[in-house]
Scaffold this active site. Structure first.
Site, PDB file in Angstrom:
ATOM      1  N   SER A   1       0.819  -1.202   0.000  1.00 25.87           N
ATOM      2  CA  SER A   1       0.000   0.000   0.000  1.00 25.87           C
ATOM      3  C   SER A   1       0.860   1.261   0.000  1.00 25.87           C
ATOM      4  O   SER A   1       2.094   1.213   0.041  1.00 25.87           O
ATOM      5  CB  SER A   1      -0.926  -0.011   1.216  1.00 25.87           C
ATOM      6  OG  SER A   1      -1.948   0.957   1.072  1.00 25.87           O
TER       7      SER A   1
ATOM      8  N   SER B   1     -23.499   3.989 -36.138  1.00 26.01           N
ATOM      9  CA  SER B   1     -22.192   3.378 -35.858  1.00 26.01           C
ATOM     10  C   SER B   1     -21.205   4.431 -35.347  1.00 26.01           C
ATOM     11  O   SER B   1     -20.278   4.808 -36.056  1.00 26.01           O
ATOM     12  CB  SER B   1     -21.642   2.655 -37.096  1.00 26.01           C
ATOM     13  OG  SER B   1     -21.698   3.456 -38.254  1.00 26.01           O
TER      14      SER B   1
END
Length: 632
Positions: A35, A545
């Site tokens: 971490s 599209s």
């Protein structure tokens, strides 16, 4: 001989002896992860400092930088040895992966310092991909955190089996043994849940130097190894790789002259000897090894990890990206497989979208299906997921555009690990680990037919093609497409019109208008259009599209030159004025979500074959221009 020459000879002899010893030391690649602010960079800096791998000028610079931007007051900030980017020094964090080399009398090391922030998880995965060992750091004050779990899970997933749990900053909790053992117990419970059966726990302080290179008097209760001792003696996995069947991806065809042709690469697994029978995949052709060539001369045998050039006894076709493997124990070849996908881009995965998949030297087109599930790294739960966002880990089926040879990641990192690349931006968006090929990929094969697509086209006396009209809603695509088909029909051309709204009443009635559904809508239409061109037809389409990548995906389905992109270019303001169906009004009122041009993007073609400006040209004139360009 003078004393000077004698001394020079002794020095030269010592150097040669040192280089000989150094050359044959084993190499350990390891990463530090965990971490944020667990002290990864400080730990590596201390290792470099204590192993005497810092030159005097580097030490002087370190001392000066420590006073100027360090976090330890007047003391040395060892993290500055690793954090080289200006942004890292300013913020006191690690952003990019930093690699450092150092050596001891027993072993050579390459260490990768990886970031702890969640947004830089992709950098951690990059560092872990070549590592043999992971040092998971935990801040003794904070215990096991989410990133501790995430990095441990990723390290195990990527295949790192040597894990060191380094409980750091013991000096800040007064070297409390009970607290240390509580952290180790918490981590052990999590580790067992993800399949980590063994790890080495060490209490240490990177800043104070406790249990880094020598045993600390502050932890007399610790009877395990110190960090450097463990790194020097941990068993490497090289022998395990050498015991597997022979596999090597061809990186380069070595052809320096007419009399030599060899295939260069690094052996991924197994061993190969002169005279061994090998198979080239995906072609399946076989031959035997006639020579094993290296910079230092020919070898009778080579093993996993060695870079070699292999010469074959027969002149068979073999090129970059293909796999040489044991003839009697080949790798699989398939175009569909299940894989773990680690998503590393801020733009989420869109199922069905076309990406590049790079596996070793092979690069192929690929699509990812909707994930089967996503993994919660805290609980290991399998969660339902329609997509994957940044740092998500999921399992999904992947389809590539041609058969490729591969191995499961558990059998070979080199032949089972891949990355996905965005076709438009060229960004690496994901890393993946192959599990297995899908059964249908092995059992379903193309059926050969006697009547070819050329025969179909010849019967119709025309060249099949797809006229792909794209543009905003209201641009006039359907009107122009209908006129084009009528004009072609009067010329006795065999056509079929695929219109966006009509297709959604049948073939695609189950799809909505999310990005993923739009992609699937276009994929299905592309497949239908391809079948129609195989039948020799001229296919006319009218679809918004909106994404370039999907239009490129359809282009890739067609034969070269048979896809014609036609941009019906109408400004948004003009399309809204027309608004024949009242869709823009609904979208502006918030009644219609994911509407192109309003709350969903439209990516106009960058270089269409035909551009129609409907503000300057009528639909009739546009249709005439399209037909004239296609059939002069």
């Amino acid at each position: 001989m003078s004393e000077i020459y004698k001394t020079d000879a002794l020095i030269a002899e010592d150097i040669d002896k040192y280089l000989e010893i150094h050359q044959h030391k084993t190499m350990l690649r390891f990463i530090t992860c965990g971490s944020v602010d667990d002290g990864k960079s400080t730990l590596i800096g201390r290792l470099l400092y204590d192993s005497k791998m810092i030159f005097e000028d580097q030490l002087a610079t370190l001392e000066a930088d420590s006073k100027r931007v360090g976090t330890q007051g007047e003391g040395i900030d060892f993290a500055l040895l690793v954090d080289g980017l200006a942004a890292e020094r300013e913020q006191g964090i690690t952003i990019d992966v930093a690699y450092r080399f150092f050596a001891t009398d027993k072993r050579k090391f390459i260490v990768a310092d990886t970031p702890g922030h969640e947004q830089y998880t992709r950098n951690m995965v990059t560092g872990a991909s070549t590592a043999d060992l992971a040092v998971i750091l935990i801040d003794a004050r904070k215990g096991v955190l989410t990133q501790t779990r995430r990095h441990s899970y990723l390290a195990h997933l990527i295949g790192i089996r040597n894990i060191v749990l380094a409980v750091n900053k013991m000096d800040l909790i007064g070297y409390d043994r009970a607290k240390y053992e509580e952290i180790v117990a918490d981590y052990r419970a999590f580790a067992e849940s993800i399949g980590i059966t063994e790890f080495t726990a060490i209490p240490l302080s990177g800043l104070a130097g406790d249990n880094i290179t020598s045993r600390s008097d502050n932890t007399p209760w610790h009877d395990g190894p110190v960090l450097l001792e463990h790194l020097e003696t941990v068993e490497l996995n090289q022998s395990v790789e050498q015991d597997k069947p022979f596999r090597m991806a061809v990186q380069w065809v070595n052809r320096p002259n007419l009399d030599f042709r060899g295939f260069a690469g690094t052996i991924a697994t197994g061993a190969v000897a002169v005279g061994d029978s090998v198979r080239v995949l995906p072609s399946g052709k076989t031959s035997t090894i006639s020579r094993i060539v290296t910079m230092d001369g020919d070898l009778p045998q080579a093993v996993a990890g060695q870079a070699v050039t292999l010469c074959l006894a027969d002149e068979i076709d073999c090129s970059r990206g293909q796999i040489l493997c044991a003839a009697q124990n080949p790798v699989e070849v398939a175009d569909q497989f299940e894989a773990t996908v680690i998503w590393m881009d801020e733009v989420e995965l869109t199922p069905g979208r076309a990406y590049w998949l790079k596996l070793g030297p092979q690069t192929v087109g690929a699509t990812v299906a909707q994930p089967k599930y996503q993994v919660n790294v805290n609980t290991m739960e399998h969660l339902a997921a329609k997509a994957l966002d940044l740092n998500a880990i999921g399992v999904a089926n992947i389809t590539v555009d041609r058969d490729i040879p591969f191995a499961s990641y558990s059998d070979s990192r080199d032949l089972g690990g891949f990355i996905l690349i965005d076709k438009m931006t060229n960004r690496t968006v994901a890393a993946g680990l192959i599990h297995f090929s899908l059964r249908r990929a092995q059992n379903i094969h193309r059926q050969a037919t006697d009547i070819s697509r050329e025969h179909h086209a010849g019967m119709k006396n025309q060249t099949p093609m797809v006229l792909w009209m794209t543009g905003l809603s209201g641009s006039g695509k359907s009107t122009i497409a209908n006129l084009v088909e009528k004009k072609l029909a009067r010329m006795n051309r065999h056509t079929y019109l695929l219109d966006g709204d009509n297709v959604r009443h049948g073939l695609n009635k189950d799809l909505g208008f999310t990005d993923a559904d739009r992609v699937e809508n276009i994929r299905r239409v592309g497949e239908v259009a391809r079948l129609m061109t195989d039948a020799g037809l001229i296919v006319i389409t009218a679809f918004i599209s909106p994404f370039r990548s999907e239009r490129d995906m359809v282009r890739g389905m067609m034969q070269p030159g048979e896809f014609v992109e036609i941009f019906i270019d109408t400004p948004l303001e003009e399309a809204e004025k027309r608004d024949v169906k009242g869709l823009y009004a609904k979208a502006r009122a918030g009644q219609l979500k994911n509407f192109t041009g309003i709350d969903s993007p439209y990516e106009p073609p960058e270089s269409p074959q035909i551009r129609i400006d409907t503000t300057q040209m009528s639909a009739e004139d546009a249709a005439d221009m399209i037909v004239a360009k296609l059939l002069p």
